[in-house]
Design a protein around this motif. Structure first.
Motif, PDB file in Angstrom:
ATOM      1  N   ALA A 226      83.220  29.955  21.035  1.00 38.82           N
ATOM      2  CA  ALA A 226      83.768  28.640  20.711  1.00 38.82           C
ATOM      3  C   ALA A 226      85.191  28.731  20.180  1.00 38.82           C
ATOM      4  O   ALA A 226      85.911  27.731  20.166  1.00 38.82           O
ATOM      5  CB  ALA A 226      82.873  27.931  19.695  1.00 38.82           C
ATOM      6  N   GLY A 227      85.606  29.929  19.746  1.00 38.58           N
ATOM      7  CA  GLY A 227      86.968  30.136  19.283  1.00 38.58           C
ATOM      8  C   GLY A 227      87.115  29.979  17.777  1.00 38.58           C
ATOM      9  O   GLY A 227      86.322  29.294  17.115  1.00 38.58           O
ATOM     10  N   GLY A 228      88.115  30.647  17.230  1.00 32.10           N
ATOM     11  CA  GLY A 228      88.403  30.508  15.817  1.00 32.10           C
ATOM     12  C   GLY A 228      87.550  31.362  14.908  1.00 32.10           C
ATOM     13  O   GLY A 228      87.437  31.058  13.710  1.00 32.10           O
ATOM     14  N   LEU A 229      86.962  32.441  15.411  1.00 35.71           N
ATOM     15  CA  LEU A 229      86.123  33.315  14.597  1.00 35.71           C
ATOM     16  C   LEU A 229      86.684  34.727  14.610  1.00 35.71           C
ATOM     17  O   LEU A 229      87.039  35.257  15.671  1.00 35.71           O
ATOM     18  CB  LEU A 229      84.681  33.342  15.125  1.00 35.71           C
ATOM     19  N   THR A 230      86.737  35.345  13.444  1.00 36.73           N
ATOM     20  CA  THR A 230      87.107  36.740  13.303  1.00 36.73           C
ATOM     21  C   THR A 230      85.915  37.503  12.754  1.00 36.73           C
ATOM     22  O   THR A 230      85.313  37.078  11.758  1.00 36.73           O
ATOM     23  CB  THR A 230      88.304  36.901  12.347  1.00 36.73           C
ATOM     24  N   VAL A 231      85.564  38.614  13.391  1.00 39.99           N
ATOM     25  CA  VAL A 231      84.427  39.424  12.969  1.00 39.99           C
ATOM     26  C   VAL A 231      84.923  40.819  12.627  1.00 39.99           C
ATOM     27  O   VAL A 231      85.674  41.428  13.395  1.00 39.99           O
ATOM     28  CB  VAL A 231      83.344  39.508  14.065  1.00 39.99           C
ATOM     29  N   ALA A 232      84.497  41.320  11.482  1.00 42.21           N
ATOM     30  CA  ALA A 232      84.783  42.695  11.079  1.00 42.21           C
ATOM     31  C   ALA A 232      83.483  43.348  10.659  1.00 42.21           C
ATOM     32  O   ALA A 232      82.505  42.661  10.325  1.00 42.21           O
ATOM     33  CB  ALA A 232      85.802  42.732   9.941  1.00 42.21           C
ATOM     34  N   ALA A 233      83.470  44.680  10.664  1.00 44.62           N
ATOM     35  CA  ALA A 233      82.232  45.392  10.358  1.00 44.62           C
ATOM     36  C   ALA A 233      82.523  46.681   9.620  1.00 44.62           C
ATOM     37  O   ALA A 233      83.549  47.329   9.839  1.00 44.62           O
ATOM     38  CB  ALA A 233      81.451  45.688  11.638  1.00 44.62           C
ATOM     39  N   ILE A 234      81.584  47.033   8.735  1.00 48.05           N
ATOM     40  CA  ILE A 234      81.586  48.322   8.055  1.00 48.05           C
ATOM     41  C   ILE A 234      80.296  49.020   8.453  1.00 48.05           C
ATOM     42  O   ILE A 234      79.197  48.533   8.174  1.00 48.05           O
ATOM     43  CB  ILE A 234      81.652  48.158   6.529  1.00 48.05           C
ATOM     44  N   GLY A 235      80.411  50.139   9.130  1.00 51.82           N
ATOM     45  CA  GLY A 235      79.244  50.858   9.609  1.00 51.82           C
ATOM     46  C   GLY A 235      79.568  51.586  10.891  1.00 51.82           C
ATOM     47  O   GLY A 235      80.720  51.597  11.350  1.00 51.82           O
ATOM     48  N   PRO A 236      78.563  52.191  11.520  1.00 52.84           N
ATOM     49  CA  PRO A 236      78.804  52.903  12.781  1.00 52.84           C
ATOM     50  C   PRO A 236      79.337  51.955  13.856  1.00 52.84           C
ATOM     51  O   PRO A 236      78.848  50.834  14.000  1.00 52.84           O
ATOM     52  CB  PRO A 236      77.419  53.452  13.146  1.00 52.84           C
ATOM     53  N   ALA A 237      80.330  52.387  14.596  1.00 51.26           N
ATOM     54  CA  ALA A 237      80.928  51.555  15.644  1.00 51.26           C
ATOM     55  C   ALA A 237      79.995  51.476  16.849  1.00 51.26           C
ATOM     56  O   ALA A 237      79.603  52.497  17.415  1.00 51.26           O
ATOM     57  CB  ALA A 237      82.279  52.119  16.063  1.00 51.26           C
ATOM     58  N   VAL A 238      79.633  50.267  17.229  1.00 57.66           N
ATOM     59  CA  VAL A 238      78.757  50.032  18.384  1.00 57.66           C
ATOM     60  C   VAL A 238      79.292  48.822  19.143  1.00 57.66           C
ATOM     61  O   VAL A 238      80.139  48.081  18.636  1.00 57.66           O
ATOM     62  CB  VAL A 238      77.290  49.778  17.955  1.00 57.66           C
ATOM     63  N   ASP A 239      78.786  48.622  20.350  1.00 58.95           N
ATOM     64  CA  ASP A 239      79.164  47.465  21.159  1.00 58.95           C
ATOM     65  C   ASP A 239      78.284  46.289  20.765  1.00 58.95           C
ATOM     66  O   ASP A 239      77.089  46.285  21.024  1.00 58.95           O
ATOM     67  CB  ASP A 239      78.993  47.788  22.644  1.00 58.95           C
ATOM     68  N   LEU A 240      78.874  45.280  20.146  1.00 59.10           N
ATOM     69  CA  LEU A 240      78.126  44.104  19.711  1.00 59.10           C
ATOM     70  C   LEU A 240      78.287  42.920  20.659  1.00 59.10           C
ATOM     71  O   LEU A 240      77.832  41.824  20.345  1.00 59.10           O
ATOM     72  CB  LEU A 240      78.556  43.695  18.303  1.00 59.10           C
ATOM     73  N   THR A 241      78.937  43.112  21.801  1.00 55.27           N
ATOM     74  CA  THR A 241      79.140  42.110  22.853  1.00 55.27           C
ATOM     75  C   THR A 241      80.223  41.093  22.502  1.00 55.27           C
ATOM     76  O   THR A 241      80.387  40.110  23.220  1.00 55.27           O
ATOM     77  CB  THR A 241      77.840  41.361  23.248  1.00 55.27           C
ATOM     78  N   TYR A 242      80.946  41.296  21.409  1.00 56.06           N
ATOM     79  CA  TYR A 242      82.083  40.443  21.071  1.00 56.06           C
ATOM     80  C   TYR A 242      83.072  41.310  20.293  1.00 56.06           C
ATOM     81  O   TYR A 242      82.705  42.351  19.731  1.00 56.06           O
ATOM     82  CB  TYR A 242      81.666  39.227  20.243  1.00 56.06           C
ATOM     83  N   PRO A 243      84.354  40.920  20.253  1.00 55.27           N
ATOM     84  CA  PRO A 243      85.352  41.757  19.573  1.00 55.27           C
ATOM     85  C   PRO A 243      85.068  41.888  18.079  1.00 55.27           C
ATOM     86  O   PRO A 243      84.773  40.900  17.394  1.00 55.27           O
ATOM     87  CB  PRO A 243      86.663  41.006  19.820  1.00 55.27           C
TER      88      PRO A 243
END
Length: 687
Positions: A392-409
């Motif tokens: 839908a736009g306008g979302l930023t996602v960050a993560a702390i943990g093992p790097a995996v493919d979550l299907t979105y940036p």
């Protein structure tokens, strides 16, 4: 709103709606194959034709035509009827006449609409086109000659699942849908392709040639193979569950279902416990209920309450956990635990261990921080909801943990909890993103709480949420994502060590003489003391049963009426679809019967009385299928020192998505998925 007239009926629809949606608002049925309300518009099938006044005199595809103020639409004029018949005739030109052997028979949109909108004869007598079937893996069966090129599967894979592995090659009559390089679909949501396919091109491979829909008894229930609590329909014939399908629930799963929840049902009839077993002279022998109860009662005789303990498993329902808690209390024991992973959880407030934003509330967030969690394997439907919000736009996602493919940036900040300090004090660049967001949210994985520094991580994440505009009277952005269906219900019931009671580690380390396992199969049974007498109550011969001295056969989730609380804190009820096999019984009934044998009779004889006791224990159990959303007015944090986190990196909470519980481990289909998807990855990692 835009005013539109459909067959003489005036309706108001939002700006940007299409004509098909206006027709639905007017209660007019318009046939369609390619259009799906959750997918982008393709306009491929041309079945949804309508006539529009003051427009060129031709039929229009209503799914791709926007509404306009004062538009007048006709859905059943002679031109429309004739045009739809022509489209249907073209669609059936190459479609094989194999309805009698097609698994989609009885549930096929093409069948239904051919009867309702097609011709009664065909003018086509040339040879039909044939297309080679594609191998999409162990879950989805293909008969691509039936494909009508609606492209729903392609759009679902690319948009909803976020795994764009399906596509179309060539054009016109030679067009084929499939993977560009033949390979198994790698999405945890691939089973939904079966539901959205309007013909029999994509069907369930494990369910092939098993049953017809009119043979099945259909029961509404709730999924328990993860903590999302998706609404499901259990289809059974006689004593056997044959398939599980999703039910529409906009607040939880929309109309999707994760693959494990859908396909692991063949594990319900394998490795089942259907009679009591008692260990005699080092060997397990079959026994009657009377003999099994007598063996347990004899062992309990003279054992002090502080030497008795109980552990609840990940699939336990609230009724059975409350019955076991009441039994332990009657025996004088405070040694209880529902956290098989040993998670350190503060239960002084419910929002310390709940997904407070709610799953539907994800769509309101504008910044998300994932901490120690992989939602794609721990909760695929939550991951799909995050992807929907990202689209839908306008979302930023960050993560702390093992790097995996979550299907979105995702911005991967690192793999250790030490980063939380930098985010709290504003030294990390992403701290500015969180503070600038209007509705930021944090998702803490339950696996992160299972570490030795779990209490510190919980406190650090809460402190970060409090300092990053996540906790306001209107918005609660702190969330714990559980992966066990029983966890929140057990915490709500206080199935935890009481005053002076022992927790999981102490009970496994020889702290008790009698240990009651209520479907507890995810513990390390090797840690149980050699002299500990183990009672296993469950439905599968899994890890817990292998260590037991007495086995009591319980009922699986499809075989009993049970209450479950999902990761949001939403109370839901599953219904009995089939009866338990053999001598197996619902768990609460087993505990009630045993309590009478030891002279500690529990004060309820029916599930209605037990549910009344549930509501007395915690009023949240009175709110069935209702989830009030609260902001946060008290920012006081949980117990724990937020600065005491260790430097060790987070590790995945789930090593194999397809085998996380006794049911999925007994499933041949899940074993095949493990061989197809997990084994090659492990082999590559080993090299």
């Amino acid at each position: 709103m835009v005013k539109v007239t459909v067959d003489g009926i005036d309706v108001d629809v939002p700006p940007g709606s299409n004509v098909l949606q206006a027709c639905e608002a007017a209660g007019k049925e318009v046939p369609r194959f390619c259009y799906h309300e959750r997918l982008s518009v393709a306009g491929n099938c041309r079945m949804c034709l309508v006539e529009i006044e003051k427009a060129p005199p031709k039929p229009f595809a209503s799914c791709a035509y926007p509404v306009a103020e004062g538009m007048v639409v006709h859905t059943d004029t002679p031109m429309v009827v004739k045009a739809r018949q022509g489209v249907m005739e073209f669609l059936l030109i190459n479609h094989p006449l194999d309805c009698p052997i097609c698994d989609q028979g009885g549930e096929c949109d093409l069948q239904d609409q051919a009867v309702g909108y097609g011709r009664d004869t065909s003018r086509y007598d040339e040879h039909k086109r044939a297309v080679k079937d594609k191998n999409l893996g162990p879950l989805v069966k293909t008969v691509m000659t039936r494909c009508i090129h609606c492209t729903r599967c392609i759009r679902f894979s690319a948009e909803i699942a976020g795994v764009p592995e399906l596509g179309a090659t060539a054009r016109g009559e030679t067009m084929e849908v499939g993977t560009y390089v033949e390979k198994a679909l790698s999405s945890e949501l691939s089973g939904n392709l079966i539901d959205i396919c309007p013909v029999g091109a994509l069907t369930s491979k494990p369910y092939a040639f098993v049953a017809r829909p009119w043979e099945l008894n259909k029961t509404d229930s709730v999924d328990v193979l993860d903590a999302v609590g998706a609404s499901i329909r259990v289809d059974a014939r006689g004593p056997e569950v044959l398939r599980v399908l999703p039910r529409l629930n906009e607040d939880v799963n929309e109309e999707w279902l994760a693959d494990k929840s859908r396909f692991a049902v063949d594990g319900l009839k394998r490795r089942r416990l259907d009679s009591c077993w008692v260990k005699r002279d080092g060997r397990m022998v079959k026994a009657s209920w009377t003999e099994a109860f007598a063996a347990i009662a004899a062992k309990l005789n003279g054992v002090a309450g502080e030497r008795i303990g109980a552990i609840a498993g990940n699939l336990a329902d609230a009724e059975s956990m409350l019955a076991l808690k009441d039994l332990m209390s009657a025996l004088g024991s405070q040694n209880l635990d529902c956290r098989q992973d040993g998670a350190d959880t503060d239960v002084s407030r419910r929002d310390f261990y709940s997904f407070n934003t709610s799953i539907a509330g994800i769509e309101e967030a504008d910044a998300i921080l994932l901490v120690g969690t992989n939602p794609r394997t721990e909760a695929p439907l939550v991951n799909a909801r995050i992807r929907k919000r990202w689209l839908a736009g306008g979302l930023t996602v960050a993560a702390i943990g093992p790097a995996v493919d979550l299907t979105y940036p995702v911005q991967w900040l690192g793999d250790g909890p030490a980063l939380l300090a930098g985010l709290r004090n504003g030294n990390h660049p992403f701290a500015a993103v969180l503070k600038a967001a209007k509705k930021p949210m944090l998702v803490l994985g339950a696996g992160a709480l299972a570490r030795a520094d779990g209490a510190a991580i919980l406190a650090a994440c809460w402190a970060l949420a409090a300092g990053s505009n996540m906790l306001t009277p209107e918005w609660h952005g702190f969330n714990v994502l559980h992966n066990a269906a029983s966890r929140v219900g057990g915490l709500d019931l206080g199935f935890l060590p009481g005053a002076g009671g022992k927790g999981l580690s102490a009970m496994l380390g020889g702290g008790v003489d009698v240990l009651w396992l209520l479907g507890a199969d995810e513990i390390d049974t090797a840690r149980i003391g050699a002299g500990t007498f183990v009672v296993y109550q469950g439905h599968h011969g899994d890890r817990g049963a292998a260590r037991a001295d007495v086995i009591l056969p319980g009922a699986a989730y499809t075989e009993k009426n049970g209450t479950y609380v999902n990761t949001e804190g939403r109370v839901q009820r599953g219904q009995l679809a089939v009866h338990p096999p053999g001598e197996a019984r619902p768990d609460w009934a087993i505990l009630r019967a045993f309590s009478a044998v030891v002279g500690k009779t529990l004060p309820y004889d029916s599930i209605e009385a037990l549910r009344a006791r549930l509501e007395q224990t915690n009023p949240v159990f009175a709110r069935v299928d209702i989830l009030p959303r609260f902001g946060c007015t008290d920012q006081a944090g949980p117990a724990g020192n937020p600065d005491a986190v260790a430097v060790a990196p987070f590790v995945p909470a789930i090593a194999n998505y397809y085998q996380t519980d006794p049911i999925s481990r007994a499933s041949p289909t899940m074993a095949e998925c493990t061989e197809t998807y997990v084994a090659p990855t492990r082999a590559a990692a080993a090299e």
